[in-house]
Design an enzyme around this catalytic site. Structure first.
Site, PDB file in Angstrom:
ATOM      1  N   HIS A 667       0.860  -1.192   0.000  1.00 60.70           N
ATOM      2  CA  HIS A 667       0.000   0.000   0.000  1.00 60.70           C
ATOM      3  C   HIS A 667       0.889   1.233   0.000  1.00 60.70           C
ATOM      4  O   HIS A 667       1.709   1.399   0.906  1.00 60.70           O
ATOM      5  CB  HIS A 667      -0.902   0.041   1.237  1.00 60.70           C
ATOM      6  CG  HIS A 667      -1.670  -1.210   1.483  1.00 60.70           C
ATOM      7  ND1 HIS A 667      -2.039  -1.631   2.746  1.00 60.70           N
ATOM      8  CD2 HIS A 667      -2.146  -2.148   0.628  1.00 60.70           C
ATOM      9  CE1 HIS A 667      -2.702  -2.766   2.657  1.00 60.70           C
ATOM     10  NE2 HIS A 667      -2.776  -3.107   1.382  1.00 60.70           N
ATOM     11  N   GLN A 668       0.721   2.085  -0.993  1.00 59.53           N
ATOM     12  CA  GLN A 668       1.492   3.327  -1.050  1.00 59.53           C
ATOM     13  C   GLN A 668       0.515   4.500  -1.085  1.00 59.53           C
ATOM     14  O   GLN A 668      -0.448   4.492  -1.842  1.00 59.53           O
ATOM     15  CB  GLN A 668       2.397   3.346  -2.292  1.00 59.53           C
ATOM     16  CG  GLN A 668       3.395   2.194  -2.328  1.00 59.53           C
ATOM     17  CD  GLN A 668       2.851   0.926  -2.961  1.00 59.53           C
ATOM     18  OE1 GLN A 668       2.157   0.978  -3.970  1.00 59.53           O
ATOM     19  NE2 GLN A 668       3.159  -0.225  -2.374  1.00 59.53           N
TER      20      GLN A 668
END
Length: 737
Positions: A667-668
Site C-alpha cells: 500500500h502506497q
C-alpha cells in the site's frame, strides 16, 4: 476436460533463445553457479545431501540444464538497484580469481596443495556456505551483505518460479505446492473489448491510427510536433486502477469523452495462469521486484489494466471513523466527514458487490481465527469484492475465476459502455502545461514498432498512476510544489511464520489455498476504543516470494523451511506508519521507519507469534536474518516470554546490526497529498493541483496520511468524490476559462 490456455505472456516456460544481455563473463557465471549451488536447497530429508551436496536431485538438475544461473544473472541486471548490481558484478569478478577469493573470503580458501589458494567455485560446499553466512552477518563490509542479499533473493526466486513448457516446476512436488487448474475455460468476450486498444498488438503506426479511428477517436498528424498523432477528448486519465477506473466511469457517465492511458497490458480471467513468476513480471511494477534505495522494503504495486485492484487481496475495508475525523479536523479537509464521502463509500461498495460473508476460510485465515479466539481476543471478518464462496488463493496473480470485482470488471466496464477508450501498453511521458494551465498529455506506446507519440489534448487531465508514479510524472512535467513526491507512506509490514504439521493439526489445507484475506485482528491498546495502529493479517506468498524473503541462515535451514512450505502459515504486522518517504524519480524510493513505527511493528510481531502458538503451531519464527525461531510443544511461559523479548523491528540490510530483515509494502499513499493550502499539500480538496489549472490527481497519493487498513475502498471513495465534483464543474464550464 482440456486445461485452460493462458495468455502467452503469463504461461511461463523457458526462453527459446539462449542469448543473454546480462553482460557477465563466463568466469563470473562460473562463480555465480557456485553460489547458486550453495544457496539452493536439495529439498530432501537426507542430511548428507544437505550438508555435503551429494548427487543433485532431478529438480535441481533441471534448473541448471535450463540455464538457471544465466536466468539469475539476467534478472539481477534487469531488476536490481544499479548500485547493488555493480556490487554483485564486482564480487563475482573477484571470486573468479584466487587473489580475489582470498580478499573476499579470507583464510577459508587456503589449501595445503598447490597453488595453495582456491577460487570460490573450487571450494567445498560447506566452506562456500560459511562464506555466505559470514557475508550475511557482515557489519563492516556492508557491500558483501548487499551482494549476498541480492544473490539470495534472485536465486531462490528463479529456482522456485521457473517453469517448463508444461507450466510445471519439478521442485514444487517436493514442497507440496501446485498451481490450481480450472478445467472449464469460459469463452466469454473480453468485458472491455468495445473500448480497449491494446497498443502492444498494433503492427505499426498506421495500424494504431486505424484502431483509434475504429473507436471513434479522430486522429491528425500534429502540425506543431514531428512524429506525433494528435487526438482530442474532454478528459485524459493516466492510469486505470482504483482511482483512474472510478474517475473514468463517473466522468464518462456525465457525458464527457474520456481517454485512459495505461502502461500495463490488458488481461481477462481466461488469460491468467496463476503462475507466480510470469504473473509478477507482467502484472506488477518492476516485475514485483522493486525496493527502496536502501533495500529495506520490498514494494509491490499493480501495473496492468485495473491496476492494483486486479491483483490485490479483495479487502474492501471502509475508512476508519477516527481517520476520517483526523483528516477533517487536523488536516482541515472537511470532505471526509461529510455525507458526500459516506455516500461515496456506500456507492463504491455497492458497485464492487462487497460482502462480509465467507462460506469457507483457507488454511492461513483459519489459523489466524483460531489463535485469536483461543487468546480471548477479537477477530473481525474482512469484507471482500467477491462472492461468499470465493475460494481462490491466487487472486494476487489475477482472478482466474473472474469472481473478484476489480476496476477492469466494474468501473472500467461502465466507462467503456459510455464511450471511454483505454489505450493499454501506453505510457504517459509528460503532462503538457501552458501558462499554468494543463492542456493534455503526451504518451508513447511500449510497442517498439510504434514510433509516433500521442498528444492527447484534453479539457482536463487526471493523473491516477499511483503514489509511486504520479509524483515523477508531475515533477518531470515541470511542477515544483514541495509536497509532490514527499510524505510517502508505505504501510510497512514484517512477517512471522508458524509450522503446522498435517498429522498433528486439526486445521486442514495448504497455505496457498482459499480466499487470501478473510479475517483480521486489530492490535488495540484500549479495547474500548476504535483506534488502532497495527493490524495482523495473513500473507499471500507464493513459493518463490516466500523463499526470497525467508531467512537463509544455512543450507539446512532453507531446506527445512521450504520442505515445510505448504503447511507454514505466514502472518504479518501492518502499521499505520508515521515515518515518511519520498519518490521524486521513477523507481527511486526513499523511506525511513519512525521510532513509533518500530514499536508498533514489534508489538504486532509479538502478538502475531502468540496467535500462531495459540493456534497450535509446532514451531514459530520471524523473518530475521539469523532464522530466529522456537519450538512450541511443551514450551514454558518464561521460555516464551524470553523468546518474545528478543523479537523486535530490526533494521534493514544496510544497518550495522548483525541481525536484519526485509520489510514489505503493498500500500502506497500520500505522495501528492491533499492540503488546505499550497504549503500543506500538492492538491486541494477537489484534487486539483495548486500550480496547474485543469490538472487533477485521483489516486492513493492524495490521501493526507497513512490509513492503517487496506486502502482500496478509501481510494475509490476519494476518487468518486473528486470526479463527481469535477463532472459538475465541467458541466458548468467552470474549467474552460
Amino acid at each position: 476436460m482440456k486445461k485452460e490456455e493462458a495468455h502467452p505472456l503469463l504461461r511461463g516456460g523457458r526462453r527459446r533463445s539462449t542469448s543473454y544481455t546480462h553482460g557477465f563473463s563466463a568466469s563470473q557465471i562460473q562463480s555465480l553457479t557456485a553460489i547458486c549451488q550453495t544457496i539452493i536447497p536439495p529439498l530432501t530429508d537426507d542430511d548428507d545431501d544437505v550438508i555435503t551436496g551429494g548427487d543433485l536431485p532431478n529438480h535441481v538438475q533441471a534448473f541448471y540444464s535450463s540455464n538457471g544461473p544465466d536466468e539469475v544473472a539476467e534478472l539481477i541486471v534487469k531488476r536490481g538497484v544499479p548500485k547493488a548490481v555493480f556490487i554483485v558484478s564486482l564480487v563475482l569478478k573477484f571470486l573468479s580469481s584466487r587473489l580475489g577469493t582470498l580478499v573476499l573470503c579470507g583464510y577459508i580458501c587456503f589449501d595445503k596443495n598447490w597453488p595453495f589458494v582456491r577460487t570460490f567455485s573450487e571450494l567445498p560446499l560447506k566452506k562456500r556456505e560459511s562464506v555466505l553466512q559470514n557475508w550475511s552477518r557482515q557489519t563492516l563490509l556492508l557491500p558483501l551483505r548487499i551482494a549476498f542479499l541480492l544473490l539470495k533473493i534472485i536465486t531462490l526466486f528463479i529456482f522456485f518460479s521457473w517453469t517448463d513448457e508444461n507450466s510445471n516446476n519439478p521442485a514444487w512436488e517436493a514442497i507440496g505446492y501446485h498451481v490450481e487448474e480450472i478445467l472449464e475455460k469460459q469463452e466469454n468476450e473480453p468485458p472491455l473489448k468495445k473500448g480497449v486498444i491494446e497498443t502492444m498488438k498494433n503492427e505499426d503506426d498506421s495500424s494504431l491510427k486505424e484502431s483509434l479511428l475504429q473507436k471513434g477517436i479522430s486522429v491528425i498528424e500534429d502540425p506543431n510536433q514531428k512524429n506525433t498523432y494528435k487526438i482530442k477528448c474532454d478528459v485524459a486519465i493516466v492510469g486505470s486502477g482504483s482511482g483512474g477506473g472510478v474517475a473514468a466511469a463517473v466522468l464518462a457517465k456525465s457525458g464527457q469523452k474520456v481517454v485512459i492511458i495505461e502502461k500495463g497490458n490488458y488481461f481477462t480471467p481466461q488469460d491468467y495462469s496463476g503462475l507466480e513468476g510470469p504473473s509478477l513480471s507482467e502484472l506488477y511494477e518492476s516485475g514485483g521486484i522493486l525496493s527502496t534505495e536502501d533495500g529495506k522494503i520490498m514494494i509491490q504495486a499493480g501495473s496492468t489494466v485495473g491496476g492494483g485492484s486486479s491483483v490485490n487481496w479483495s479487502a474492501c475495508i471502509r475508512t476508519p471513523d477516527y481517520v476520517l475525523q483526523e483528516w477533517s479536523k487536523q488536516n482541515n479537509l472537511p470532505l471526509f466527514t461529510t455525507d458526500e464521502y459516506k455516500s461515496a463509500m456506500d456507492d463504491v461498495c455497492e458497485r464492487l458487490g462487497v460482502t462480509e460473508n465467507c462460506v469457507e476460510e483457507g488454511f492461513q485465515n483459519k489459523v489466524l481465527r483460531k489463535g485469536v479466539e483461543n487468546l480471548g481476543l477479537k477477530i473481525e471478518p474482512v469484507p471482500r469484492n467477491s462472492s461468499a464462496d470465493h475460494y481462490c488463493g491466487s487472486c494476487c496473480y489475477g482472478c482466474k475465476r473472474g469472481d473478484k470485482k476489480g476496476t477492469e470488471s466494474t468501473w472500467l466496464v461502465d466507462a467503456v459502455n459510455e464511450g471511454a477508450v483505454i489505450l493499454s501498453g501506453c505510457k504517459a511521458e509528460k503532462i503538457v502545461l501552458v501558462k499554468n494551465r494543463c492542456i493534455g498529455v503526451i504518451a508513447i506506446s511500449e510497442n517498439q514498432n510504434i514510433k509516433k507519440k500521442l498528444y492527447i489534448e484534453a479539457r482536463v487531465t487526471i493523473s491516477a498512476c499511483g503514489s509511486l508514479l504520479t509524483p515523477p510524472l508531475l515533477i518531470s512535467s515541470g511542477l515544483k510544489n514541495k509536497n509532490i513526491g514527499s510524505n510517502l507512506h508505505l504501510h510497512p509490514v514484517s512477517f512471522v511464520w508458524g509450522y503446522f504439521p498435517e498429522h498433528s493439526s486439526e486445521i486442514k489445507g495448504k497455505c496457498f489455498e482459499g480466499g487470501i484475506l478473510t479475517s483480521l485482528h486489530k492490535v488495540q491498546q484500549n479495547q474500548e476504543s476504535d483506534n488502532f495502529e497495527t493490524v495482523i493479517e495473513v500473507s499471500a506468498l507464493g513459493p518463490a516470494s516466500f523463499a526470497g524473503l525467508i531467512p537463509w541462515a544455512s543450507r539446512q535451514e532453507i531446506n527445512e523451511r521450504m520442505t515445510k512450505y505448504s503447511r507454514t502459515a505466514v502472518l504479518f504486522a501492518l502499521t499505520r506508519d508515521q515515518g515518511l518517504g519520498e519518490v521524486k524519480r521513477q523507481g527511486h524510493v526513499k523511506y525511513r521507519l519512525s521510532k513509533i513505527d518500530r514499536e508498533n511493528i514489534k508489538t504486532g510481531l509479538r502478538r502475531a507469534l502468540r496467535i500462531l502458538i495459540a493456534a497450535g503451531a509446532e514451531e514459530v519464527g520471524t523473518f530475521r536474518s539469523d532464522g530466529q525461531k522456537i519450538k512450541c510443544r511443551g514450551i514454558k511461559d518464561e521460555e516464551l516470554d524470553e523468546f518474545l523479548d528478543n523479537v523486535g523491528a530490526v533494521g534493514g540490510p544496510r544497518s550495522r546490526s548483525e541481525h536484519w530483515t526485509i520489510y514489505c509494502s503493498a500500500h502506497q499513499m500520500g505522495s501528492c497529498r491533499m492540503g488546505e493550502s499550497e504549503e500543506d499539500g500538492a492538491v486541494d480538496e477537489n484534487g486539483e493541483c495548486w500550480e496547474a489549472k485543469g490538472l487533477f490527481v485521483c489516486d492513493g497519493s492524495v490521501l493526507p496520511s497513512a490509513l492503517g487498513v487496506n486502502p482500496m475502498v478509501t481510494i475509490q471513495s476519494t476518487a468518486y468524490c473528486i470526479s463527481k465534483r469535477l463532472a459538475a464543474s465541467l458541466k458548468k464550464g467552470m474549467l474552460d476559462s
